[in-house]
Scaffold this active site. Structure first.
Site, PDB file in Angstrom:
ATOM      1  N   ASP A   1       8.618  11.741  -5.417  1.00 32.39           N
ATOM      2  CA  ASP A   1       8.431  10.879  -4.249  1.00 32.39           C
ATOM      3  C   ASP A   1       9.465   9.760  -4.246  1.00 32.39           C
ATOM      4  O   ASP A   1       9.159   8.604  -3.975  1.00 32.39           O
ATOM      5  CB  ASP A   1       7.016  10.285  -4.248  1.00 32.39           C
ATOM      6  CG  ASP A   1       6.666   9.662  -2.886  1.00 32.39           C
ATOM      7  OD1 ASP A   1       7.285  10.052  -1.868  1.00 32.39           O
ATOM      8  OD2 ASP A   1       5.798   8.777  -2.850  1.00 32.39           O
TER       9      ASP A   1
ATOM     10  N   VAL B   1      -1.514  -1.942  -4.159  1.00 31.50           N
ATOM     11  CA  VAL B   1      -1.015  -2.713  -5.281  1.00 31.50           C
ATOM     12  C   VAL B   1      -1.359  -4.175  -5.057  1.00 31.50           C
ATOM     13  O   VAL B   1      -1.151  -4.714  -3.969  1.00 31.50           O
ATOM     14  CB  VAL B   1       0.512  -2.543  -5.446  1.00 31.50           C
ATOM     15  CG1 VAL B   1       0.999  -3.257  -6.695  1.00 31.50           C
ATOM     16  CG2 VAL B   1       0.874  -1.070  -5.520  1.00 31.50           C
TER      17      VAL B   1
ATOM     18  N   ARG C   1       0.847  -1.190   0.000  1.00 30.69           N
ATOM     19  CA  ARG C   1       0.000   0.000   0.000  1.00 30.69           C
ATOM     20  C   ARG C   1       0.883   1.241   0.000  1.00 30.69           C
ATOM     21  O   ARG C   1       1.944   1.255   0.595  1.00 30.69           O
ATOM     22  CB  ARG C   1      -0.928   0.011   1.212  1.00 30.69           C
ATOM     23  CG  ARG C   1      -1.961  -1.092   1.156  1.00 30.69           C
ATOM     24  CD  ARG C   1      -2.850  -1.127   2.392  1.00 30.69           C
ATOM     25  NE  ARG C   1      -3.913  -2.095   2.221  1.00 30.69           N
ATOM     26  CZ  ARG C   1      -3.784  -3.387   2.451  1.00 30.69           C
ATOM     27  NH1 ARG C   1      -2.628  -3.878   2.878  1.00 30.69           N
ATOM     28  NH2 ARG C   1      -4.814  -4.212   2.266  1.00 30.69           N
TER      29      ARG C   1
END
Length: 713
Positions: free
Chosen positions: A142, A26, A20
């Site tokens: 990210d 996912v 997650r």
């Protein structure tokens, strides 16, 4: 709500969660259509608390994410198969492969730092991937250990471009998220992200510095009490030098990490390309100061990870566009691992890698063997670049056999070597043998990667190209049309590879006499390349050249003449007067002068171009011979048949000597020679030459029929 065993869009069966992240979760899934396992990323379910306007923005952002990710093609970046929406759930389908992300690697070692060679290899591979994405104006925003995965064969990949944005779209992201904090992970956020200031590629470099700091020391640079304290640390505090936590870290790498962590983006490396050069320089051994050198004098050990995973290619460029826009061709298998994000418990037991994928941690001698094979691969490619295709083909065949023994028949490197062997056969005119190899490689890539993987589509492009060489024009047309559509769907309508296949489609349309369709296609390609690359980029100019051919074939020689004048001038400015492409444009100019019955001018142009080509390319180069033939054509139209005969004979002799008597170009030259003899009243000699041409054509057709009987795909 996303639940186990759910069927997404009647195709993807969810089997269990993998992990997650901030944007969603996912799942491991099975593609029921193709019978393979994939990773499916689902956006977290949205409840009634969200306003419709926000949900619409979220959907659009998700679709942008998928399109951006699908357009990225690099060994260090995941590949997107599919995306869409199903019953309110937004999803992206990606490849699945076993591996460990950097966060898990640290957990596996109880947060002990990674060995220096591992740190170096990871830094270099991630830097190469960032250099590519930043060239595409894509910023990850990210980057963190959980989003960087080392796969079973040692390849390092950046995962989850879930918050990636095109550079010019960053302002939208900042407005959407307020402070910007929600769009990144606090331990790895740049100071400009925290302050919601303008963010560019240097923010990713800062985040990479945080990642390298952590895998070098075992802890992030600002390992403070709470999220707010971490953010303040990034903004206001100097990081503790890594060597105070890990004295054996070479000083050169400490300096690189600290420079990446500079508060001011201007004080960091200028871009990933500069960082890559510094990392390469750091690998070079430094002379020791004295025999009793301490930790400061440590040089970097040889890499433990298989460096052969870098620098490999998957075949020759697929068509006229020799490189994607603005960067070298670099297509290797890129996959999403089943440990894509952190935050989930490790599975009990490890699965074996899929067929064709190297097993983890190969022994040192195996690594050395694979590295040696990579060197042989490069040497074989160099033989091809030198035109030594017999030797190149033999080298690639031997290499393919070795790689199949070590890695398996469907491993990407094995298939790459076999594909290159096929390219060599095609260059030697052995198209039937090349076709068999292409068909086998295509079947292997479909098994290993699926039908829509970019590498599979690249192989299908070559199959289509070779069908054209075999004279199977309708088959070539059908396959090129199919591949162009698939590439447009997977890579985008204006991607370089999509346009390369459309070029092949236009070419075969012309060979079929469908010049109106061909001209329309070439004009579309030229417009797309002009928009993406600019009007004087070599690939744009190549497309404009093909437009000129279409115009000439359709009898619009006045338009073609004006185009070739402009094109010759543009080529001269960009590449010089003697560049082969400049001379090609001038050749087109001369041909269209002739079509307008301006034969004296056409003769002068043909002679100048033939002389320049002989000087630049050599007297027997195919382009030189084409220009010499054009000289003969102009002489004939001017009634100077004796001179034309000498030129036609020179061209015919050269083509027979270089290509062989039965080659199509040689046969065409015999035809030219016979017609010239007829014009001079030498009918008996012309008839004898016609009989020889007929016999050679029958012989060629018989050989072709025998070879074609073995072509099944």
């Amino acid at each position: 709500m996303v639940v186990e065993n759910r069927l997404i869009q009647r195709r993807y069966r969810l089997l269990g969660t993998i992990g997650r992240g901030g944007m969603g979760e996912v799942w491991r899934a099975r593609d029921e259509s193709l019978g393979r396992q994939v990773a499916v990323k689902c956006l977290k379910p949205t409840g009634p608390r969200h306003e419709p306007s926000f949900l619409q923005v979220l959907r659009e952002r998700f679709r942008r994410e998928a399109r951006v990710a699908a357009a990225l093609q690099h060994r260090g970046i995941t590949v997107v198969h599919d995306f869409g929406e199903d019953d309110g759930t937004l999803f992206i389908v990606m490849e699945l492969l076993s591996g460990r992300n950097l966060s898990q690697l640290l957990d596996d070692s109880r947060r002990q730092p990674l060995p220096v060679p591992d740190l170096v290899e990871i830094a270099e591979q991630v830097t190469a991937a960032l250099a590519y994405t930043h060239e595409q104006a894509v910023v990850h925003r990210d980057l963190k250990p959980a989003n960087i995965v080392r796969t079973a064969d040692g390849t390092v990949k950046i995962c989850d471009f879930g918050i990636a944005r095109l550079g010019h779209d960053i302002g939208f992201t900042a407005r959407l998220t307020g402070t910007g904090v929600a769009m990144g992970s606090p331990h790895y956020m740049s100071p400009e992200q925290i302050g919601a200031h303008g963010v560019d590629h240097r923010s990713d470099l800062y985040s990479l510095g945080c990642v390298l700091y952590e895998i070098a020391t075992g802890v992030p640079p600002f390992d403070l009490g709470d999220a707010w304290a971490v953010l303040v640390g990034h903004r206001d505090l100097a990081p503790e030098p890594p060597r105070t936590l890990r004295p054996d870290l070479p000083e050169v790498y400490e300096r690189i990490i600290l420079d990446l962590l500079a508060k001011d983006p201007d004080d960091r490396p200028r871009d990933a390309g500069e960082l890559g050069k510094r990392l390469a320089d750091a690998r070079r051994p430094q002379p020791a100061r004295d025999a009793a050198a301490g930790p400061d004098d440590l040089t970097v050990p040889a890499p433990r990870l298989p460096s052969w995973t870098r620098g490999m290619t998957l075949g020759s460029p697929a068509g006229p566009a020799r490189r994607p826009y603005g960067h070298p061709v670099d297509r290797a298998t890129t996959v999403l691992t089943d440990t894509w994000t952190g935050g989930c418990e490790a599975r009990s037991g490890e699965e074996s890698p899929p067929a064709g994928i190297a097993s983890p941690a190969p022994p040192d001698d195996r690594r050395a063997t694979l590295a040696a094979l990579a060197g042989r691969h490069t040497a074989a490619l160099d033989l091809g670049r030198l035109g030594r295709w017999e030797e190149a083909g033999a080298a690639h065949r031997a290499l393919a056999a070795e790689r199949e023994r070590l890695l398996g028949p469907d491993h990407p490197d094995t298939l790459t070597s076999r594909l290159e062997a096929g390219h060599a056969l095609g260059r030697l005119g052995r198209s039937f043998e090349a076709h068999q190899i292409y068909a086998e490689v295509l079947a292997g890539r479909e098994r290993a990667l699926g039908p829509d993987h970019p590498d599979t589509l690249s192989c299908r492009h070559h199959v289509a190209l070779n069908l054209g060489r075999l004279g199977r024009l309708e088959d070539c047309r059908a396959m090129a049309h199919e591949v162009a559509g698939a590439r447009a769907r997977v890579l985008g309508a204006h991607h370089a590879d999509t346009l390369a296949t459309r070029c092949e489609l236009a070419h075969v349309l012309g060979r079929l006499g469908l010049w109106t369709e061909a001209l329309h296609t070439y004009r579309d390609i030229a417009a797309a390349r002009t928009a993406a690359l600019g009007p004087e980029h070599p690939d744009t100019l190549s497309a404009r050249y093909e437009v000129g051919i279409g115009l000439g074939r359709l009898g619009r020689s006045g338009e073609a003449l004006a185009l070739y004048r402009d094109l010759a001038a543009a080529r001269t400015r960009a590449q010089g007067a003697d560049d082969p492409e400049t001379l090609r444009a001038r050749h087109g100019l001369g041909v269209n002068l002739g079509r307008q019955n301006r034969w004296q001018e056409a003769l002068a142009e043909a002679r100048e171009v033939a002389a320049a080509r002989a000087r630049v390319l050599g007297p027997d180069h195919p382009d030189t011979l084409v220009s010499r033939r054009e000289t003969a054509v102009a002489l004939g139209w001017l009634g100077r048949w004796d001179e034309a005969l000498d030129r036609y004979r020179e061209v015919a002799d050269a083509r027979e000597r270089v290509l062989g008597a039965a080659h199509l170009d040689a046969l065409a030259s015999y035809g030219d020679l016979a017609q010239c003899l007829e014009q001079l009243g030498r009918a008996d000699e012309a008839a004898a030459l016609h009989r020889r041409v007929a016999a050679l054509r029958r012989e060629r057709a018989a050989r072709r029929g025998a070879g074609q009987s073995g072509v099944t795909r």
